[in-house]
Design a protein around this motif. Structure first.
Motif, PDB file in Angstrom:
ATOM      1  N   ALA A  66       0.595  -1.162  -0.256  1.00 20.23           N
ATOM      2  CA  ALA A  66       0.143   0.324  -0.023  1.00 20.23           C
ATOM      3  C   ALA A  66       0.890   1.199   0.295  1.00 20.23           C
ATOM      4  N   LEU A  67       1.941   1.406   1.053  1.00 17.41           N
ATOM      5  CA  LEU A  67       3.064   2.479   0.714  1.00 17.41           C
ATOM      6  C   LEU A  67       3.121   2.672  -0.623  1.00 17.41           C
ATOM      7  N   GLY A  68       4.101   1.624  -0.489  1.00 15.67           N
ATOM      8  CA  GLY A  68       5.041   1.159  -2.565  1.00 15.67           C
ATOM      9  C   GLY A  68       3.353   2.114  -3.166  1.00 15.67           C
ATOM     10  N   ARG A  69       2.336   1.830  -3.654  1.00 12.30           N
ATOM     11  CA  ARG A  69       1.939   2.341  -4.464  1.00 12.30           C
ATOM     12  C   ARG A  69       1.231   4.010  -3.892  1.00 12.30           C
ATOM     13  N   PHE A  70       1.083   3.802  -2.692  1.00 13.42           N
ATOM     14  CA  PHE A  70       0.969   5.362  -2.569  1.00 13.42           C
ATOM     15  C   PHE A  70       2.108   6.438  -3.253  1.00 13.42           C
ATOM     16  N   ALA A  71       3.450   5.899  -2.634  1.00 17.48           N
ATOM     17  CA  ALA A  71       4.162   6.292  -2.766  1.00 17.48           C
ATOM     18  C   ALA A  71       4.899   6.645  -5.030  1.00 17.48           C
ATOM     19  N   TRP A  72       4.086   5.750  -5.351  1.00 18.56           N
ATOM     20  CA  TRP A  72       4.150   6.019  -7.433  1.00 18.56           C
ATOM     21  C   TRP A  72       3.077   6.799  -7.049  1.00 18.56           C
ATOM     22  N   ASP A  73       2.052   6.934  -6.773  1.00 17.40           N
ATOM     23  CA  ASP A  73       0.828   7.897  -7.205  1.00 17.40           C
ATOM     24  C   ASP A  73       1.312   9.577  -6.792  1.00 17.40           C
ATOM     25  N   THR A  74       1.720   9.101  -5.298  1.00 15.93           N
ATOM     26  CA  THR A  74       2.508  11.133  -5.347  1.00 15.93           C
ATOM     27  C   THR A  74       3.460  11.276  -6.663  1.00 15.93           C
ATOM     28  N   ARG A  75       3.875  10.064  -6.310  1.00 20.31           N
ATOM     29  CA  ARG A  75       5.143  10.400  -7.510  1.00 20.31           C
ATOM     30  C   ARG A  75       4.824  11.540  -8.285  1.00 20.31           C
ATOM     31  N   ALA A  76       3.639  10.558  -9.782  1.00 14.47           N
ATOM     32  CA  ALA A  76       3.304  10.249 -10.631  1.00 14.47           C
ATOM     33  C   ALA A  76       2.305  11.919 -10.471  1.00 14.47           C
ATOM     34  N   SER A  77       1.989  12.064  -9.047  1.00 14.80           N
ATOM     35  CA  SER A  77       0.575  13.265  -9.248  1.00 14.80           C
ATOM     36  C   SER A  77       2.165  14.757  -8.897  1.00 14.80           C
ATOM     37  N   VAL A  78       3.073  14.560  -8.402  1.00 15.46           N
ATOM     38  CA  VAL A  78       3.644  16.240  -7.842  1.00 15.46           C
ATOM     39  C   VAL A  78       4.950  16.333  -9.494  1.00 15.46           C
ATOM     40  N   ARG A  79       4.888  14.989 -10.112  1.00 12.55           N
ATOM     41  CA  ARG A  79       5.382  15.096 -11.209  1.00 12.55           C
ATOM     42  C   ARG A  79       4.602  16.209 -12.524  1.00 12.55           C
ATOM     43  N   ASP A  80       3.645  15.530 -12.692  1.00 10.60           N
ATOM     44  CA  ASP A  80       2.260  16.213 -13.907  1.00 10.60           C
ATOM     45  C   ASP A  80       1.614  17.880 -13.314  1.00 10.60           C
TER      46      ASP A  80
END
Length: 160
Positions: free
Chosen positions: A63-77
């Motif tokens: 869950a944390l890994g998925r949350f990190a992935w989504d957060t990274r995408a949100s910060v870059r987009d």
């Protein structure tokens, strides 16, 4: 005075220190090692670690890994820009998860090590499941740090 109110606060948050995580892991290791003799002395039997502990920690890591992935995408987009207060909440969540999992991982590892030379009936099960819980805790630490790192923004970013 009005100029000070219009300026947004600036500053940076330092990333979680590997030294702090290592110290917390060592503290957990010592505490986990002590659980075995103390519980035997006080209650006559030691706790049993079984499949739910490492399984739950594994789910938390995923869950944390998925949350990190989504957060990274949100910060870059730029189209899905992450609001600053949400980024800080996620950063704090990732850091807290890394700290807690570091202590837990050390504790499970210490508990597993305390059973290595034992001839007790469930010693091998305790070593196995405690060791797996320690590995799963390490995965939570890694994913918590990744979540914290995913919240980073460039200093030259005008919306940061």
């Amino acid at each position: 005075m009005s100029d000070e109110r219009q300026k947004p606060p600036t500053g940076t948050i330092r990333p979680v220190s590997p030294v702090v995580l290592a110290v917390l892991g060592i503290v957990g290791l010592v505490l986990g090692w002590l659980v075995h003799p103390l519980t035997v002395e006080l209650s006559g039997s030691a706790p049993v670690v079984t499949w739910p502990q490492p399984t739950l920690l594994g789910f938390v890591a995923v869950a944390l890994g998925r949350f990190a992935w989504d957060t990274r995408a949100s910060v870059r987009d730029r189209a899905r820009r992450l609001e600053p207060h949400r980024a800080v909440n996620r950063l704090a969540f990732g850091r807290a998860a890394a700290y807690v999992a570091s202590v837990l991982g050390g504790a499970y590892a210490g508990y597993a090590l305390s059973w290595v030379d034992s001839r007790a009936e469930l010693a091998s099960d305790r070593v196995l499941w405690s060791g797996l819980a320690a590995v799963a805790s390490l995965a939570v630490v890694v994913c918590g740090v990744l979540l914290e790192r995913a919240c980073r923004v460039r200093l030259d970013d005008d919306e940061a």
